[in-house]
Design a protein around this motif. Structure first.
Motif, PDB file in Angstrom:
ATOM      1  N   PRO A   1       0.833  -1.209   0.000  1.00  0.00           N
ATOM      2  CA  PRO A   1       0.000   0.000   0.000  1.00  0.00           C
ATOM      3  C   PRO A   1       0.869   1.261   0.000  1.00  0.00           C
ATOM      4  N   LEU A   2       0.475   2.245  -0.773  1.00  0.00           N
ATOM      5  CA  LEU A   2       1.186   3.525  -0.830  1.00  0.00           C
ATOM      6  C   LEU A   2       0.150   4.640  -0.810  1.00  0.00           C
ATOM      7  N   GLY A   3       0.241   5.539   0.173  1.00  0.00           N
ATOM      8  CA  GLY A   3      -0.716   6.630   0.289  1.00  0.00           C
ATOM      9  C   GLY A   3      -0.027   7.972   0.401  1.00  0.00           C
ATOM     10  N   GLY A   4      -0.704   9.012  -0.043  1.00  0.00           N
ATOM     11  CA  GLY A   4      -0.137  10.348   0.024  1.00  0.00           C
ATOM     12  C   GLY A   4      -1.208  11.401   0.230  1.00  0.00           C
ATOM     13  N   LEU A   5      -0.817  12.510   0.880  1.00  0.00           N
ATOM     14  CA  LEU A   5      -1.711  13.640   1.102  1.00  0.00           C
ATOM     15  C   LEU A   5      -0.889  14.913   0.998  1.00  0.00           C
ATOM     16  N   GLY A   6      -1.377  15.888   0.211  1.00  0.00           N
ATOM     17  CA  GLY A   6      -0.582  17.093   0.025  1.00  0.00           C
ATOM     18  C   GLY A   6      -1.384  18.243  -0.531  1.00  0.00           C
ATOM     19  N   VAL A   7      -0.637  19.279  -0.952  1.00  0.00           N
ATOM     20  CA  VAL A   7      -1.240  20.490  -1.518  1.00  0.00           C
ATOM     21  C   VAL A   7      -0.553  20.815  -2.835  1.00  0.00           C
ATOM     22  N   PHE A   8      -1.240  21.605  -3.688  1.00  0.00           N
ATOM     23  CA  PHE A   8      -0.636  22.080  -4.930  1.00  0.00           C
ATOM     24  C   PHE A   8      -0.985  23.541  -5.143  1.00  0.00           C
ATOM     25  N   TRP A   9      -0.131  24.208  -5.905  1.00  0.00           N
ATOM     26  CA  TRP A   9      -0.301  25.641  -6.181  1.00  0.00           C
ATOM     27  C   TRP A   9       0.222  25.903  -7.584  1.00  0.00           C
ATOM     28  N   ASN A  10      -0.604  26.408  -8.467  1.00  0.00           N
ATOM     29  CA  ASN A  10      -0.227  26.651  -9.857  1.00  0.00           C
ATOM     30  C   ASN A  10      -0.487  28.092 -10.252  1.00  0.00           C
ATOM     31  N   THR A  11       0.537  28.757 -10.795  1.00  0.00           N
ATOM     32  CA  THR A  11       0.381  30.085 -11.385  1.00  0.00           C
ATOM     33  C   THR A  11       1.145  30.094 -12.701  1.00  0.00           C
ATOM     34  N   ASP A  12       1.181  31.258 -13.354  1.00  0.00           N
ATOM     35  CA  ASP A  12       1.951  31.371 -14.595  1.00  0.00           C
ATOM     36  C   ASP A  12       3.448  31.238 -14.342  1.00  0.00           C
ATOM     37  N   TYR A  13       3.872  31.432 -13.075  1.00  0.00           N
ATOM     38  CA  TYR A  13       5.293  31.461 -12.765  1.00  0.00           C
ATOM     39  C   TYR A  13       5.771  30.243 -11.969  1.00  0.00           C
ATOM     40  N   ILE A  14       4.851  29.553 -11.308  1.00  0.00           N
ATOM     41  CA  ILE A  14       5.270  28.428 -10.490  1.00  0.00           C
ATOM     42  C   ILE A  14       4.195  27.346 -10.487  1.00  0.00           C
ATOM     43  N   GLN A  15       4.639  26.105 -10.556  1.00  0.00           N
ATOM     44  CA  GLN A  15       3.773  24.946 -10.334  1.00  0.00           C
ATOM     45  C   GLN A  15       4.410  24.141  -9.199  1.00  0.00           C
ATOM     46  N   LEU A  16       3.704  24.028  -8.075  1.00  0.00           N
ATOM     47  CA  LEU A  16       4.275  23.443  -6.863  1.00  0.00           C
ATOM     48  C   LEU A  16       3.379  22.348  -6.323  1.00  0.00           C
ATOM     49  N   VAL A  17       4.007  21.270  -5.866  1.00  0.00           N
ATOM     50  CA  VAL A  17       3.336  20.172  -5.170  1.00  0.00           C
ATOM     51  C   VAL A  17       4.148  19.837  -3.932  1.00  0.00           C
TER      52      VAL A  17
END
Length: 762
Positions: free
Chosen positions: A549-565
């Motif tokens: 089993p593999l699980g994950g929980l997180g956040v993301f943020w996307n703009t014209d200048y940055i894509q972050l996870v």
């Protein structure tokens, strides 16, 4: 003898010619090295959760803009992707036309029949959830697609080389045959790679040829196509090791008379002696010939057809017939032989004193394997649902796989010479077939799977799938203990017959709290019980179901200048199998092969972003913090009980970083890739480790016009020295101090290497 000398002279002349060709090429191009632009575009993070593409596109199944094809160890294949589990001997899974290029990497390695090539239409990285859902397996995979016939003439060619004398030629042409929709594709790939060291007995450490030819029928009204493809491969490959002095703080000190990455630690004459455990015959195997060469014939039929009801029917079938040979000389330990030790050189009979290397020799001679595979699926967009339903069939058979083993001693120097000791035969070998392997039989995996990418609303997207597999395995093996002088006795042959049912699947969810900010969750699960290779040893294997089993929980943020996870993850795998060549910590000359089963648990936190602050500039950055540990890891060896529960996993860094800046200006592209690995434990007790290291790549690409692309690449431009992996023969060492100043062996990253290539489209 004269014939052999003529062959050696011919090879030497060819090698000189290749070097002259590329010296001229460097002058013409005006650059120090070149690498094809498309290779640098392929990449991946060392992460258990690649989510960038999922966040941007819920239907994305493959990931680009990563550097998985940049391998710091060699040119032969993709890099291993770290997911918190020990690196696979076979490397990352490689698919072609949605099917594995080999069913199992032993005895036929994936890179023996597949290389990155212009004969491939495209190549990408299949994410972990995609592999779990379609194949039912855990990990990442490189997925590639054979170049089909084209409606218009299309030609691609690539020449590559390095200042060490590496030469690679690659060409593919395709075009129409008739107005009725038939077209062709044909290509050739040849690789002559001396690597970065001089073997002595052969000019090249890798010699590979791959030839392709195919016919494609394009259906009317753009309904799809069908391709009949044939591929022939012939690959010779060897693995080298380094000798170094181990020091405090995980330092691997280079010796004055042995340069890491530049000197060979393989026996000087390349000849090893074995006892065939099936026939009972003694034989010599040469490391420069068929004993290290695999050959395969590959027949593919693949394509798609768009049905009148809107469903897209995709299919891919393969018949793979191979004869695989493996040849290894793996270091076990190094000890000092003083006066009176009675060691002599095998070639001259002169007495020898000094450092002695204990070596394990392995040879699997021309093992026949046959694989028949087929994958069939239908896909359709229905409202907010993107549906896929498929079936996968894999049949694999191996005919009397056996790995003959022997041990020998050699001097510790570049291109070492074999030694004869008091416990060896007259040729310097002993303990024939201790740890030898044998299995015979077939496996059949029949699977059905389905997946749905569902856009529930403008804010919520779900991606889920299920894989159900029936696994049949039947064959025979020998329970004969792998003692010295083993020849298999039919009286000890036993049959096995297994049937298993496996479940795998995935579930991903992304929720946009704001237009460009949200949360994500992921879960995937795979199961397996065993493979034919589990029966290679004498003990009956532990075939308890392994669950991952593999699980994950997180956040993301996307703009014209940055894509972050940024995401936290948890991974567990039980019943992990490993065969260890253990050396008695109280007697370097005594060794044993143990089959061990254990669990691994990994928790991690990964942050990954792509930054684009101004036009032309792109920065990819990744950091992973993880803590992989052993669970239920205990065994008996040399009359002692060992327990390594909660010890850190060998070869896995707890801190990983990747920094990939690039800048594009008109037809020029400047790029670099920096990979950081924190210290890695080099033995089971965690007493020995290698210090942190960087792997570095950098280059320049220039598009001269629409037909010609040039570039420049330097591997390990910081020219870092040192070793990596595990320390052979030191698995049970508990105190590091006695090892300071001792000579050890291990694997390593390539030394400073300048590479060159030119890509031509015509």
């Amino acid at each position: 003898m004269l014939h052999q000398e003529a062959i050696e002279n011919k090879n030497y002349i060819m090698k000189l010619n290749y070097k002259n060709i590329f010296s001229l090429l460097f002058v013409v191009l005006g650059v120090v090295s070149i690498q094809a632009q498309e290779e640098e575009k392929l990449a991946t993070q060392d992460s258990v959760a690649i989510q960038q593409d999922v966040v941007k596109d819920g239907n994305a199944k493959e990931s680009g803009n990563r550097n998985v094809m940049l391998n710091a160890e060699s040119n032969t294949g993709p890099r291993e992707v770290n997911i918190g589990l020990p690196p696979s001997i076979g490397g990352i899974t490689i698919l072609e036309n949605n099917l594995p290029v080999v069913y199992w990497f032993w005895p036929e390695m994936s890179t023996g029949t597949w290389r990155q090539s212009v004969g491939l239409e495209r190549t990408g990285l299949l994410k972990m959830d995609g592999l779990a859902n379609t194949m039912g397996d855990l990990g990442f995979a490189v997925n590639s697609y054979t170049q089909k016939g084209t409606k218009e003439f299309k030609g691609k060619a690539k020449l590559s080389g390095s200042h060490f004398g590496w030469f690679q030629g690659d060409i593919n042409v395709s075009g129409p045959i008739s107005e009725s929709g038939w077209s062709y594709s044909a290509g050739a790939f040849v690789n002559f790679d001396p690597s970065t060291y001089d073997l002595g007995f052969n000019n090249y450490a890798d010699q590979t040829q791959i030839y392709r030819i195919g016919l494609t029928k394009h259906f009317k009204e753009n309904k799809g196509d069908i391709t009949f493809a044939y591929k022939y491969s012939n690959s010779y490959s060897l693995t080298n090791y380094a000798v170094f002095e181990y020091g405090p703080n995980g330092e691997a000190r280079e010796l004055d008379d042995f340069t890491i990455g530049r000197d060979s630690y393989l026996p000087r004459d390349g000849r090893l002696k074995f006892l065939d455990m099936v026939s009972g015959d003694n034989y010599w195997a040469d490391m420069d010939g068929q004993s290290a060469t695999s050959e395969a014939h590959n027949f593919d039929i693949f394509g798609n057809y768009l049905m009148d009801n809107g469903w897209n029917f995709k299919y891919s079938t393969r018949l793979h017939i191979a004869e695989a040979s493996l040849m290894y000389s793996a270091p076990i330990s190094i000890f000092n032989a003083g006066a009176g030790s009675n060691f002599t050189f095998a070639d001259t009979g002169e007495a020898y004193t000094g450092q002695v290397g204990t070596q394990l020799a392995m040879n699997s001679p021309r093992i026949p394997t046959t694989t028949l595979m087929g994958r069939f699926s239908v896909e359709k967009q229905l409202g907010n649902h993107d549906l896929t339903f498929g079936m996968l069939e894999q049949y694999y058979t191996v005919d009397d796989y056996h790995s003959n083993r022997s041990f020998f001693f050699q001097s510790v120097e570049p291109q070492p010479r074999r030694l004869i000791g008091t416990n060896t035969d007259v040729d310097g070998f002993y303990n024939y077939n201790v740890g030898g392997e044998y299995n015979n039989g077939f496996e059949n995996k029949l699977s059905i799977y389905g997946s749905d990418s569902w856009k529930v609303s403008d804010r919520l997207k779900l991606d889920y799938g299920l894989h159900l597999r029936y696994h049949k395995m039947k064959g025979d093996h020998y329970t004969t203990p792998r003692a010295a002088g083993l020849v298999l006795d039919e009286a000890n042959k036993q049959q096995f017959d297994h049937d298993w049912f496996h479940v795998a699947g995935k579930f991903n969810a992304t929720y946009n709290v704001l237009n460009n900010f949200g949360i994500l969750g992921s879960f995937l699960y795979t199961e397996e019980n065993g493979l034919l290779g589990d029966y290679s040893g004498a003990p009956y294997p532990n075939l308890t179901k392994s669950k991952s089993p593999l699980g994950g929980l997180g956040v993301f943020w996307n703009t014209d200048y940055i894509q972050l996870v940024s995401q936290a993850t948890y991974l567990n795998k039980n019943n992990y199998l490993q065969r260890l060549n253990l050396v008695n910590p109280n007697d370097d000359t005594e060794s044993v092969t143990n089959t061990i089963y254990y669990d691994i648990q990994t928790i991690g936190w990964t942050t990954d972003f792509v930054l684009k602050p101004f036009k032309g500039f792109n920065l990819h950055y990744l950091i992973t913090l993880q803590d992989p540990v052993y669970k239920k890891f205990n065994f008996t060896a040399f009359d002692n009980e060992y327990d390594y529960n909660d010890n850190s996993v060998q070869q896995i860094s707890k801190v990983l970083m990747e920094i990939d800046p690039s800048y594009t200006y008109k037809d020029w592209r400047f790029w670099a890739s920096f990979r950081y690995f924190s210290k890695q434990y080099a033995n089971l007790t965690n007493a020995l480790y290698f210090a942190e290291r960087w792997e570095t790549f950098g280059g320049i690409n220039y598009k001269y016009n629409e037909h010609i692309s040039l570039g420049a690449t330097v591997v390990n431009f910081l020219n870092q020295r040192g070793a990596k992996g595990t320390i052979n023969g030191a698995e049970l060492i508990t105190e590091p101090d006695p090892y300071y100043g001792r000579l050890l062996t291990g694997s390593y990253i390539r030394p400073f290497t300048v590479q060159a290539s030119v890509t031509i489209n015509f």
